[in-house]
Motif scaffolding. Structure first.
Motif, PDB file in Angstrom:
ATOM      1  N   GLY A  33     -36.269  30.372-130.590  1.00  0.00           N
ATOM      2  CA  GLY A  33     -35.738  29.161-131.076  1.00  0.00           C
ATOM      3  C   GLY A  33     -35.935  28.907-132.596  1.00  0.00           C
ATOM      4  N   ARG A  34     -36.478  27.726-133.078  1.00  0.00           N
ATOM      5  CA  ARG A  34     -36.507  27.517-134.381  1.00  0.00           C
ATOM      6  C   ARG A  34     -37.974  27.967-135.140  1.00  0.00           C
ATOM      7  N   ILE A  86     -40.771  27.123-139.581  1.00  0.00           N
ATOM      8  CA  ILE A  86     -39.809  26.388-138.535  1.00  0.00           C
ATOM      9  C   ILE A  86     -38.436  26.195-139.505  1.00  0.00           C
ATOM     10  N   ASP A  87     -37.352  26.700-138.927  1.00  0.00           N
ATOM     11  CA  ASP A  87     -36.119  26.494-139.421  1.00  0.00           C
ATOM     12  C   ASP A  87     -36.145  27.221-140.656  1.00  0.00           C
ATOM     13  N   TRP A  99     -40.983  25.397-129.763  1.00  0.00           N
ATOM     14  CA  TRP A  99     -39.696  25.413-130.282  1.00  0.00           C
ATOM     15  C   TRP A  99     -38.606  25.959-129.664  1.00  0.00           C
ATOM     16  N   ASP A 100     -38.938  26.922-128.874  1.00  0.00           N
ATOM     17  CA  ASP A 100     -37.647  27.645-128.004  1.00  0.00           C
ATOM     18  C   ASP A 100     -37.535  27.097-126.729  1.00  0.00           C
TER      19      ASP A 100
END
Length: 167
Positions: A33-34, A86-87, A99-100
């Motif tokens: 994820g992020r 993150i990101d 986050w995922d």
């Protein structure tokens, strides 16, 4: 794996560099994820350690360590601290967020992978918990396994020209 993490792995003791590279690669595959893992600290000089030890004592700030220079496994290249990025821009030490969206907290996925490789997690310590910290306790050597319990054992071992201890 980002450039910062690669550089910090390069500062670790040569005996653990490949293993840490493998751990981070495995984490990168798990975290879809992020969030991505970054090593925020690896090898730390005695001077850097003494500066951290001074925080909350003789310098402003919160206490972040009970170890003086020479008393941290970081000083010998057998420990890392991590954060989740993150990101691609914001550091997080949140241990609960998934986050995922795979049903597992991303931080705890990192912990599980480090533990799978025999690394101790500071989040398991009974006092002065350090959730971002991981350290290698057992090292395979040509003569078998050497158990490193603490800095007192490491400080007595000879060092090579680069400053890494020699087994």
């Amino acid at each position: 794996m980002d450039k910062v993490t690669q550089e910090r792995i390069g500062s670790l003791h040569p005996l653990v560099r490949n293993e840490v590279t493998q751990i981070i690669s495995e984490i990168d595959k798990e975290l879809t994820g992020r969030a991505k893992v970054r090593i925020t600290q690896a090898l730390r000089t005695f001077e850097e350690q003494n500066n951290l030890y001074a925080q909350g004592r003789t310098k402003k700030g919160l206490k972040v360590t009970n170890a003086k220079g020479g008393q941290s496994i970081h000083n010998y290249g057998f420990a890392v601290d991590i954060a989740l990025i993150i990101d691609g821009k914001t550091a997080s030490w949140n241990m609960n967020t998934d986050w995922d969206d795979d049903g597992l907290a991303d931080w705890m996925e990192c912990v599980a992978i480090f533990k799978k490789y025999g690394w101790n997690w500071g989040g398991d310590w009974k006092s002065f918990k350090d959730g971002s910290h991981f350290e290698k306790e057992f090292l395979k050597t040509p003569t078998g396994k050497l158990k490193i319990n603490n800095w007192r054992e490491l400080i007595q071992i000879k060092q090579d020209q680069a400053g890494y201890i020699i087994f």
